[in-house]
Design a protein around this motif. Structure first.
Motif, mmCIF file in Angstrom:
data_model
loop_
_atom_site.group_PDB
_atom_site.id
_atom_site.type_symbol
_atom_site.label_atom_id
_atom_site.label_comp_id
_atom_site.label_asym_id
_atom_site.label_seq_id
_atom_site.Cartn_x
_atom_site.Cartn_y
_atom_site.Cartn_z
ATOM 1 N N GLY A 158 1.033 -1.157 0.273
ATOM 2 C CA GLY A 158 0.090 -0.488 -0.332
ATOM 3 C C GLY A 158 0.742 1.306 0.213
ATOM 4 O O GLY A 158 2.121 1.081 0.021
ATOM 5 N N ARG A 159 0.238 2.101 0.087
ATOM 6 C CA ARG A 159 0.763 3.826 -0.565
ATOM 7 C C ARG A 159 -0.184 4.741 0.610
ATOM 8 O O ARG A 159 -1.257 4.555 0.369
ATOM 9 N N VAL A 160 0.389 5.412 1.190
ATOM 10 C CA VAL A 160 -0.108 6.392 1.546
ATOM 11 C C VAL A 160 -0.467 7.821 1.059
ATOM 12 O O VAL A 160 0.479 7.927 -0.155
ATOM 13 N N PRO A 161 -1.584 8.017 1.139
ATOM 14 C CA PRO A 161 -2.317 9.356 -0.381
ATOM 15 C C PRO A 161 -1.218 10.514 -0.423
ATOM 16 O O PRO A 161 -0.965 11.175 0.568
ATOM 17 N N ALA A 162 -0.610 11.086 -1.559
ATOM 18 C CA ALA A 162 0.232 12.318 -1.745
ATOM 19 C C ALA A 162 -0.531 13.412 -0.587
ATOM 20 O O ALA A 162 -1.862 13.776 -0.407
ATOM 21 N N VAL A 166 1.191 12.231 7.933
ATOM 22 C CA VAL A 166 1.580 10.741 8.358
ATOM 23 C C VAL A 166 3.322 10.950 8.968
ATOM 24 O O VAL A 166 4.263 12.040 8.005
ATOM 25 N N PRO A 167 4.150 10.541 9.233
ATOM 26 C CA PRO A 167 5.607 10.903 9.210
ATOM 27 C C PRO A 167 6.345 10.443 8.054
ATOM 28 O O PRO A 167 6.216 9.892 7.229
ATOM 29 N N GLU A 168 6.778 11.305 8.030
ATOM 30 C CA GLU A 168 7.419 11.663 6.619
ATOM 31 C C GLU A 168 8.379 9.959 6.373
ATOM 32 O O GLU A 168 8.439 9.226 4.883
ATOM 33 N N ASP A 169 8.778 9.324 7.294
ATOM 34 C CA ASP A 169 9.230 7.986 7.160
ATOM 35 C C ASP A 169 8.380 6.741 6.600
ATOM 36 O O ASP A 169 8.541 5.739 6.056
ATOM 37 N N PHE A 170 7.046 7.065 7.187
ATOM 38 C CA PHE A 170 5.827 6.595 6.078
ATOM 39 C C PHE A 170 5.457 6.946 5.177
ATOM 40 O O PHE A 170 4.286 6.176 4.094
ATOM 41 N N ALA A 171 5.867 8.367 4.739
ATOM 42 C CA ALA A 171 5.672 8.303 2.590
ATOM 43 C C ALA A 171 6.179 7.940 2.253
ATOM 44 O O ALA A 171 7.534 7.798 2.139
ATOM 45 N N ASN A 172 5.382 8.015 0.406
ATOM 46 C CA ASN A 172 6.117 8.188 -0.262
ATOM 47 C C ASN A 172 7.006 6.349 -0.420
ATOM 48 O O ASN A 172 7.889 6.803 -0.909
ATOM 49 N N ARG A 173 6.411 5.999 0.192
ATOM 50 C CA ARG A 173 7.123 3.830 0.521
ATOM 51 C C ARG A 173 6.701 3.079 0.203
ATOM 52 O O ARG A 173 5.303 3.491 0.903
#
Length: 240
Positions: A158-162, A166-173
């Motif tokens: 899964g991916r967090v929506p743009a 959320v904390p940066e380390d959970f985003a864009n991965r």
């Protein structure tokens, strides 16, 4: 009996399909829409652990339909049936965990009982969870009939929506349920808020399939391929 094309004298299904004394048995088969030709073909059990307990299992019934088409194309008569699953991803962390290991034996027993009780000649088994994978394989070993095991496959990441908070380390991965366990720990430590936790839990598991990452089903799913019971390369395909 003109439709008889196979010598079933040594096949288990002869006990329910061949000879005048099996006319009552055949009447039950006709009741399910099976043709005369199909009655006298080898019977192949298509066993799945499909249920609505967890994403590990939710796609297995759809996969089974493809298996049945394959059996039919090879002049076999597929007979689909299902069994239970207790999924660690939902059963763990509470009293339900006591049911997990015991479910392996129940799965193996129920598949073996169905195959023996209905005299099926071969089996294709589909499973997707920690205990259903070995349970299905255990049944195959006990039965000692031609067997093919198919792992139902893993969940897609899964991916967090743009722009989500959320904390940066959970985003864009890529995210999996393993990240959710980390998120719970951080929430308990007070470094992740309720809103961020709710965002993560909604996106970590976006599809049908077994627990993502290097987890038990994804490792056990490769065992039958190594042992000769699974289709080559099949364990690497995601469930969808």
């Amino acid at each position: 009996m003109d439709a008889l094309k196979f010598d079933k004298s040594k096949l288990p299904s002869r006990h329910v399909t061949e000879g005048p004394e099996r006319a009552p048995h055949r009447s039950y088969l006709y009741a399910m829409g099976i043709s005369e030709a199909e009655i006298h073909q080898p019977f192949v059990g298509v066993a799945t652990c499909w249920n609505e307990a967890a994403p590990c299992n939710i796609a297995l019934n759809r996969q089974a339909q493809a298996v049945k088409l394959g059996v039919k194309s090879a002049m076999g008569t597929p007979r689909e049936f299902t069994t239970i699953t207790v999924t660690d991803g939902i059963a763990m962390g509470h009293e339900g965990m006591r049911s997990s290991l015991a479910s392996r034996e129940a799965i193996a027993d129920s598949v073996e009982l169905t195959m023996r009780g209905h005299c099926y000649d071969a089996i294709v088994g589909l499973a997707g969870c920690d205990k259903s994978l070995p349970g299905m394989m255990m049944a195959m070993v006990r039965l000692n009939v031609p067997s093919v095991f198919i792992y139902g496959g893993s969940i897609l990441p899964g991916r967090v929506p743009a722009g989500a908070a959320v904390p940066e380390d959970f985003a864009n991965r890529d995210l999996t349920v393993q990240d959710m366990f980390e998120a719970v720990g951080r929430h308990q430590a007070g470094t992740l808020g309720n809103a961020a936790l709710e965002i993560l839990e909604r996106v970590a598991c976006p599809s049908a399939g077994a627990r993502g990452g290097p987890s038990t089903p994804n490792t056990i799913g490769r065992v039958p391929q190594a042992g000769g019971a699974g289709l080559l390369q099949s364990p690497g395909a995601p469930a969808p």
